[in-house]
Design a protein around this motif. Structure first.
Motif, PDB file in Angstrom:
ATOM      1  N   ARG A   3      11.812  -3.691   6.274  1.00 38.33           N
ATOM      2  CA  ARG A   3      11.414  -2.306   6.062  1.00 38.33           C
ATOM      3  C   ARG A   3      10.398  -2.245   4.920  1.00 38.33           C
ATOM      4  NH1 ARG A   3      14.300   2.329   7.174  1.00 38.33           N
ATOM      5  NH2 ARG A   3      16.182   1.110   7.381  1.00 38.33           N
ATOM      6  N   ASN A   4       9.299  -1.499   5.131  1.00 36.44           N
ATOM      7  CA  ASN A   4       8.298  -1.284   4.096  1.00 36.44           C
ATOM      8  C   ASN A   4       8.884  -0.351   3.048  1.00 36.44           C
ATOM      9  OD1 ASN A   4       6.079  -0.398   2.552  1.00 36.44           O
ATOM     10  ND2 ASN A   4       4.696  -0.779   4.268  1.00 36.44           N
ATOM     11  N   ASP A   5       8.823  -0.735   1.765  1.00 36.74           N
ATOM     12  CA  ASP A   5       9.421   0.068   0.696  1.00 36.74           C
ATOM     13  C   ASP A   5       8.724   1.413   0.515  1.00 36.74           C
ATOM     14  OD1 ASP A   5      11.259  -1.907   0.185  1.00 36.74           O
ATOM     15  OD2 ASP A   5      10.058  -2.825  -1.422  1.00 36.74           O
ATOM     16  N   GLN A   6       7.410   1.471   0.700  1.00 35.09           N
ATOM     17  CA  GLN A   6       6.674   2.723   0.479  1.00 35.09           C
ATOM     18  C   GLN A   6       6.767   3.673   1.666  1.00 35.09           C
ATOM     19  OE1 GLN A   6       5.124  -0.280  -0.351  1.00 35.09           O
ATOM     20  NE2 GLN A   6       5.419   0.014  -2.554  1.00 35.09           N
ATOM     21  N   THR A   7       6.583   3.163   2.869  1.00 36.16           N
ATOM     22  CA  THR A   7       6.519   4.050   4.042  1.00 36.16           C
ATOM     23  C   THR A   7       7.822   4.108   4.822  1.00 36.16           C
ATOM     24  OG1 THR A   7       5.715   2.293   5.495  1.00 36.16           O
ATOM     25  CG2 THR A   7       4.057   3.577   4.296  1.00 36.16           C
TER      26      THR A   7
END
Length: 155
Positions: A3-7
């Motif tokens: 999982r992308n931390d920002q999006t």
């Protein structure tokens, strides 16, 4: 899956391997994807990887091999130059990038190959060639003017 931390976007990879491999090794290989994409983009920018007009497999293979060799050379050149100046921040410099290594290599090889003797020899050859061309031009021009103004020279 990650999982992308920002999006919050999810990304996953589907892998097939003919023999069992540890999950840590698969994660390591999947994490290398971004590095590979960056290197291919750098090879396109600095080594001309994307400049070939594909017509045959052999020519494409040779071009790609040569471009990747040039990219590896520039990478090693930049690394070596950065190793000689290990403390960049203290002198107010950024590390040497691939683009800077390419510019330095081109500038240094262009000037190193032009010795004074070679430059003067080229100048002499060029001036001699210009002299011959000028003399031939004047002779041709003089012959046409003389023939036009002197009736005894006309055929």
């Amino acid at each position: 899956m990650r999982r992308n931390d920002q999006t919050g976007e999810l990304a996953w990879y589907r892998c097939w391997i003919p023999r069992p491999v540890a999950i840590g090794d698969l994660v390591h290989v999947a994490a290398r994807r971004w590095t590979v994409e960056e290197n291919v983009q750098a090879a396109k920018t600095h080594a001309g990887l994307d400049e070939h007009q594909v017509r045959r497999w052999n020519s494409w293979h040779r071009w790609t091999t040569l471009a990747m060799l040039a990219h590896a050379f520039l990478t090693m050149l930049a690394m070596t130059m950065n190793d000689t100046e290990p403390d960049h921040d203290s002198v107010g410099l950024v590390p040497i990038t691939l683009g800077e290594a390419r510019r330095l290599f081109a500038a240094l090889t262009a000037t190193a190959s032009k010795t004074v003797k070679r430059v003067l020899a080229w100048s002499r050859w060029r001036r001699r060639h210009q002299h011959r061309a000028r003399r031939a031009h004047y002779r041709r021009r003089e012959g046409s003017i003389t023939a036009a103004h002197r009736p005894d020279l006309r055929l």
